[in-house]
Design a protein around this motif. Structure first.
Motif, PDB file in Angstrom:
ATOM      1  N   THR A  45      65.300  58.201  41.302  1.00  0.00           N
ATOM      2  CA  THR A  45      66.493  57.345  41.460  1.00  0.00           C
ATOM      3  C   THR A  45      66.970  57.315  42.907  1.00  0.00           C
ATOM      4  O   THR A  45      67.682  56.398  43.302  1.00  0.00           O
ATOM      5  CB  THR A  45      67.647  57.790  40.531  1.00  0.00           C
ATOM      6  N   ILE A  46      66.581  58.323  43.686  1.00  0.00           N
ATOM      7  CA  ILE A  46      66.735  58.268  45.152  1.00  0.00           C
ATOM      8  C   ILE A  46      65.320  58.288  45.737  1.00  0.00           C
ATOM      9  O   ILE A  46      64.501  59.121  45.350  1.00  0.00           O
ATOM     10  CB  ILE A  46      67.576  59.445  45.683  1.00  0.00           C
ATOM     11  N   PRO A  47      65.018  57.330  46.605  1.00  0.00           N
ATOM     12  CA  PRO A  47      63.655  57.242  47.144  1.00  0.00           C
ATOM     13  C   PRO A  47      63.336  58.372  48.117  1.00  0.00           C
ATOM     14  O   PRO A  47      64.235  58.947  48.739  1.00  0.00           O
ATOM     15  CB  PRO A  47      63.641  55.889  47.869  1.00  0.00           C
ATOM     16  N   SER A  48      62.061  58.695  48.223  1.00  0.00           N
ATOM     17  CA  SER A  48      61.609  59.682  49.197  1.00  0.00           C
ATOM     18  C   SER A  48      60.185  59.329  49.606  1.00  0.00           C
ATOM     19  O   SER A  48      59.496  58.594  48.901  1.00  0.00           O
ATOM     20  CB  SER A  48      61.643  61.089  48.593  1.00  0.00           C
ATOM     21  N   ARG A  49      59.764  59.856  50.749  1.00  0.00           N
ATOM     22  CA  ARG A  49      58.376  59.663  51.202  1.00  0.00           C
ATOM     23  C   ARG A  49      57.553  60.821  50.661  1.00  0.00           C
ATOM     24  O   ARG A  49      57.380  61.836  51.326  1.00  0.00           O
ATOM     25  CB  ARG A  49      58.320  59.591  52.722  1.00  0.00           C
ATOM     26  N   LYS A  50      57.056  60.650  49.444  1.00  0.00           N
ATOM     27  CA  LYS A  50      56.356  61.712  48.734  1.00  0.00           C
ATOM     28  C   LYS A  50      54.959  61.921  49.310  1.00  0.00           C
ATOM     29  O   LYS A  50      54.258  60.961  49.617  1.00  0.00           O
ATOM     30  CB  LYS A  50      56.236  61.337  47.254  1.00  0.00           C
ATOM     31  N   ILE A  68      57.053  68.752  43.502  1.00  0.00           N
ATOM     32  CA  ILE A  68      56.842  67.606  44.394  1.00  0.00           C
ATOM     33  C   ILE A  68      57.113  68.030  45.835  1.00  0.00           C
ATOM     34  O   ILE A  68      57.829  68.997  46.104  1.00  0.00           O
ATOM     35  CB  ILE A  68      57.693  66.357  44.054  1.00  0.00           C
ATOM     36  N   ALA A  69      56.535  67.259  46.768  1.00  0.00           N
ATOM     37  CA  ALA A  69      56.774  67.466  48.195  1.00  0.00           C
ATOM     38  C   ALA A  69      56.987  66.109  48.842  1.00  0.00           C
ATOM     39  O   ALA A  69      56.370  65.116  48.459  1.00  0.00           O
ATOM     40  CB  ALA A  69      55.603  68.191  48.843  1.00  0.00           C
ATOM     41  N   PHE A  70      57.890  66.099  49.823  1.00  0.00           N
ATOM     42  CA  PHE A  70      58.231  64.841  50.499  1.00  0.00           C
ATOM     43  C   PHE A  70      58.708  65.143  51.910  1.00  0.00           C
ATOM     44  O   PHE A  70      59.046  66.286  52.247  1.00  0.00           O
ATOM     45  CB  PHE A  70      59.305  64.079  49.711  1.00  0.00           C
ATOM     46  N   HIS A  71      58.732  64.121  52.744  1.00  0.00           N
ATOM     47  CA  HIS A  71      59.183  64.265  54.125  1.00  0.00           C
ATOM     48  C   HIS A  71      60.689  64.518  54.179  1.00  0.00           C
ATOM     49  O   HIS A  71      61.464  63.837  53.493  1.00  0.00           O
ATOM     50  CB  HIS A  71      58.866  62.999  54.926  1.00  0.00           C
ATOM     51  N   ASP A  72      61.100  65.475  55.012  1.00  0.00           N
ATOM     52  CA  ASP A  72      62.530  65.680  55.274  1.00  0.00           C
ATOM     53  C   ASP A  72      63.086  64.449  55.980  1.00  0.00           C
ATOM     54  O   ASP A  72      62.433  63.878  56.852  1.00  0.00           O
ATOM     55  CB  ASP A  72      62.738  66.929  56.140  1.00  0.00           C
ATOM     56  N   ILE A  73      64.289  64.042  55.612  1.00  0.00           N
ATOM     57  CA  ILE A  73      64.894  62.831  56.156  1.00  0.00           C
ATOM     58  C   ILE A  73      65.308  63.010  57.620  1.00  0.00           C
ATOM     59  O   ILE A  73      65.452  62.035  58.355  1.00  0.00           O
ATOM     60  CB  ILE A  73      66.101  62.414  55.274  1.00  0.00           C
ATOM     61  N   PRO A 107      57.449  67.938  64.394  1.00  0.00           N
ATOM     62  CA  PRO A 107      56.589  66.762  64.175  1.00  0.00           C
ATOM     63  C   PRO A 107      56.179  66.601  62.710  1.00  0.00           C
ATOM     64  O   PRO A 107      56.071  65.479  62.219  1.00  0.00           O
ATOM     65  CB  PRO A 107      55.379  67.046  65.064  1.00  0.00           C
ATOM     66  N   VAL A 108      55.929  67.718  62.027  1.00  0.00           N
ATOM     67  CA  VAL A 108      55.730  67.682  60.573  1.00  0.00           C
ATOM     68  C   VAL A 108      56.842  68.511  59.937  1.00  0.00           C
ATOM     69  O   VAL A 108      57.015  69.687  60.260  1.00  0.00           O
ATOM     70  CB  VAL A 108      54.353  68.250  60.158  1.00  0.00           C
ATOM     71  N   HIS A 109      57.614  67.884  59.083  1.00  0.00           N
ATOM     72  CA  HIS A 109      58.689  68.598  58.370  1.00  0.00           C
ATOM     73  C   HIS A 109      58.723  68.079  56.933  1.00  0.00           C
ATOM     74  O   HIS A 109      59.213  66.983  56.664  1.00  0.00           O
ATOM     75  CB  HIS A 109      60.041  68.380  59.060  1.00  0.00           C
ATOM     76  N   LEU A 110      58.159  68.897  56.034  1.00  0.00           N
ATOM     77  CA  LEU A 110      58.075  68.536  54.621  1.00  0.00           C
ATOM     78  C   LEU A 110      58.939  69.481  53.803  1.00  0.00           C
ATOM     79  O   LEU A 110      59.233  70.604  54.236  1.00  0.00           O
ATOM     80  CB  LEU A 110      56.615  68.632  54.149  1.00  0.00           C
ATOM     81  N   ILE A 135      66.560  74.523  44.865  1.00  0.00           N
ATOM     82  CA  ILE A 135      65.693  75.377  45.680  1.00  0.00           C
ATOM     83  C   ILE A 135      64.551  74.574  46.311  1.00  0.00           C
ATOM     84  O   ILE A 135      63.971  73.686  45.682  1.00  0.00           O
ATOM     85  CB  ILE A 135      65.168  76.572  44.837  1.00  0.00           C
ATOM     86  N   HIS A 136      64.269  74.869  47.570  1.00  0.00           N
ATOM     87  CA  HIS A 136      63.212  74.147  48.292  1.00  0.00           C
ATOM     88  C   HIS A 136      62.673  75.002  49.423  1.00  0.00           C
ATOM     89  O   HIS A 136      63.369  75.880  49.939  1.00  0.00           O
ATOM     90  CB  HIS A 136      63.736  72.817  48.847  1.00  0.00           C
ATOM     91  N   TRP A 137      61.429  74.708  49.789  1.00  0.00           N
ATOM     92  CA  TRP A 137      60.811  75.355  50.935  1.00  0.00           C
ATOM     93  C   TRP A 137      60.523  74.287  51.980  1.00  0.00           C
ATOM     94  O   TRP A 137      59.975  73.216  51.662  1.00  0.00           O
ATOM     95  CB  TRP A 137      59.515  76.062  50.530  1.00  0.00           C
ATOM     96  N   HIS A 138      60.924  74.569  53.214  1.00  0.00           N
ATOM     97  CA  HIS A 138      60.586  73.711  54.341  1.00  0.00           C
ATOM     98  C   HIS A 138      59.194  74.091  54.837  1.00  0.00           C
ATOM     99  O   HIS A 138      58.900  75.277  54.995  1.00  0.00           O
ATOM    100  CB  HIS A 138      61.558  73.935  55.504  1.00  0.00           C
ATOM    101  N   ILE A 139      58.350  73.086  55.096  1.00  0.00           N
ATOM    102  CA  ILE A 139      57.103  73.303  55.834  1.00  0.00           C
ATOM    103  C   ILE A 139      57.302  72.664  57.202  1.00  0.00           C
ATOM    104  O   ILE A 139      57.542  71.455  57.297  1.00  0.00           O
ATOM    105  CB  ILE A 139      55.890  72.647  55.151  1.00  0.00           C
ATOM    106  N   LEU A 140      57.233  73.486  58.248  1.00  0.00           N
ATOM    107  CA  LEU A 140      57.445  73.002  59.618  1.00  0.00           C
ATOM    108  C   LEU A 140      56.208  73.277  60.449  1.00  0.00           C
ATOM    109  O   LEU A 140      55.660  74.387  60.420  1.00  0.00           O
ATOM    110  CB  LEU A 140      58.637  73.723  60.249  1.00  0.00           C
TER     111      LEU A 140
END
Ligand code: 5GP
Ligand code: ZN
Length: 119
Positions: A18-23, A31-36, A41-44, A104-109
């Motif tokens: 219901t809220i879009p994301s770049r999955k 699921i994993a998606f790009h941080d807004i 340079p990569v932040h998921l 809960i979420h994990w950042h991949i940087l």
């Protein structure tokens, strides 16, 4: 309890679509998606579909889910081209960490030489 699905939870809405994301990844439980607002340079962001508010709210029954999420994060990081250069996997828990989304979420940087952990 912090484990029920929340109709007003941003990341539950991203799970529902219901809220879009770049999955970049999806399976039955993760699921994993790009941080807004990328901080590298990569932040998921990697999240369980199940609503768990914070690390403090994880229970024994979440053991398989959490292990699966970490192995998924490894695959997602590899897929994003980060395996060779390396990456940082971060979970913020609660007030002092600066956690703002209480699903809960994990950042991949990665994608560059990262600064100090607590800068
Ligand atoms: P926290 O500080 O809770 O660990 O991180 C929450 C992250 O979610 C932040 O990096 C923030 O940029 C990201 N975020 C907040 N709102 C949205 C959104 O609507 N979509 C996406 N893709 N990321 C978001
Ligand atoms: Zn949620």
């Amino acid at each position: 309890r912090g484990v029920r699905p929340l109709s007003d939870c941003l990341f539950c809405k991203i799970v529902e679509g219901t809220i879009p994301s770049r999955k970049v990844y999806e399976d039955d439980s993760v699921i994993a998606f790009h941080d807004i607002q990328p901080q590298a340079p990569v932040h998921l962001l990697v999240i369980p579909k199940k609503h768990i508010a914070t690390m403090n709210d994880c229970e024994e029954q979440d053991q398989m889910l959490l292990g699966h999420l970490l192995l998924s994060a490894q695959k997602i990081a590899k897929e994003a081209g980060l395996a060779e250069g390396g990456y940082r996997l971060i979970n913020n828990c609660g007030r002092d960490s600066g956690q703002v989304v209480f699903h809960i979420h994990w950042h991949i940087l990665g994608g560059e030489k990262l600064g100090p952990l607590n800068a």
